[in-house]
Scaffold this motif. Structure first.
Motif, PDB file in Angstrom:
ATOM      1  N   ARG A  78       1.860  14.586 -51.495  1.00 46.46           N
ATOM      2  CA  ARG A  78       0.611  14.885 -50.909  1.00 46.46           C
ATOM      3  C   ARG A  78       0.283  13.620 -50.022  1.00 46.46           C
ATOM      4  N   ALA A  82      -0.385  13.729 -45.816  1.00 45.48           N
ATOM      5  CA  ALA A  82      -1.471  13.026 -44.991  1.00 45.48           C
ATOM      6  C   ALA A  82      -1.071  12.062 -43.800  1.00 45.48           C
ATOM      7  N   VAL A  93      -5.609  17.599 -44.624  1.00 44.57           N
ATOM      8  CA  VAL A  93      -5.408  18.482 -45.665  1.00 44.57           C
ATOM      9  C   VAL A  93      -4.411  19.467 -45.100  1.00 44.57           C
ATOM     10  N   TRP A  94      -3.220  19.659 -45.679  1.00 45.44           N
ATOM     11  CA  TRP A  94      -2.404  20.571 -45.325  1.00 45.44           C
ATOM     12  C   TRP A  94      -2.853  21.952 -45.282  1.00 45.44           C
ATOM     13  N   ARG A  95      -3.698  22.189 -46.048  1.00 49.84           N
ATOM     14  CA  ARG A  95      -4.383  23.689 -46.231  1.00 49.84           C
ATOM     15  C   ARG A  95      -5.261  24.056 -44.740  1.00 49.84           C
ATOM     16  N   GLN A  96      -5.399  22.768 -44.203  1.00 47.73           N
ATOM     17  CA  GLN A  96      -6.397  23.167 -42.919  1.00 47.73           C
ATOM     18  C   GLN A  96      -5.459  23.201 -41.522  1.00 47.73           C
ATOM     19  N   GLU A 133      -0.099  27.254 -55.023  1.00 50.68           N
ATOM     20  CA  GLU A 133       0.031  26.151 -54.347  1.00 50.68           C
ATOM     21  C   GLU A 133       1.632  26.310 -53.694  1.00 50.68           C
TER      22      GLU A 133
END
Length: 171
Positions: A78, A82, A93-96, A133
């Motif tokens: 994680r 970043a 944030v990887w989800r963004q 995830e």
């Protein structure tokens, strides 16, 4: 070049480390497998001297991964995501991150670092039984790396096979 004056591409290969941090990583590598406490002390020294340096993150990831501390390894993945996102100008944030191909997945160290960190994160999510995830990270990996330069499709195949089962597993 990042604000610290270190070229990220070179940093992935270990360049730009202060000599004391490099020495600490070298000692950690020599101790790996024989003295986990001293290895961790060396890694923490390197981190204090070069926080956020890709080589330090890679060393921490390997230490936790090969020590079978998968949750800790995923935390490092994680952090690596970043750091890689910052180097690429992506959201932290990887989800963004927008699901569109990243250029130069074969040759750009920044891109490869990010993609491999995402692959590691997805793999560890699978191993830690965190299917949402894993699924979402693998979907993003496929979108970012449609030519599968870092081998994410194999993980997706394993993930799907585990969900639906494989008739050959019953034989």
């Amino acid at each position: 070049m990042d604000p610290t004056g270190i070229d990220f591409d070179d940093a992935v290969l270990g360049a730009g480390l202060p000599p004391a941090a490099e020495a600490a990583l070298t000692e950690a590598g020599a101790l790996r497998g024989s003295d986990a406490v001293r290895t961790m002390a060396c890694l923490m020294t390197a981190q204090a001297l070069a926080p956020g340096h890709p080589a330090v993150l890679i060393a921490f990831y390997r230490h936790h991964f090969y020590g079978h501390r998968l949750a800790a390894a995923r935390d490092v993945a994680r952090r690596a995501l970043a750091v890689g996102a910052e180097a690429l100008g992506l959201p932290p944030v990887w989800r963004q991150v927008a699901p569109q191909p990243l250029p130069d997945a074969m040759t750009n160290a920044r891109t490869r670092f990010y993609l491999f960190a995402l692959k590691g994160y997805a793999y560890l999510s699978l191993r830690l039984d965190d299917p949402v995830e894993a699924r979402d990270a693998l979907a993003l990996l496929q979108a970012l790396d449609p030519d599968d330069r870092v081998g994410g499709r194999l993980l997706e195949t394993v993930r799907v096979r585990a969900l639906v089962g494989d008739p050959e597993d019953d034989a």
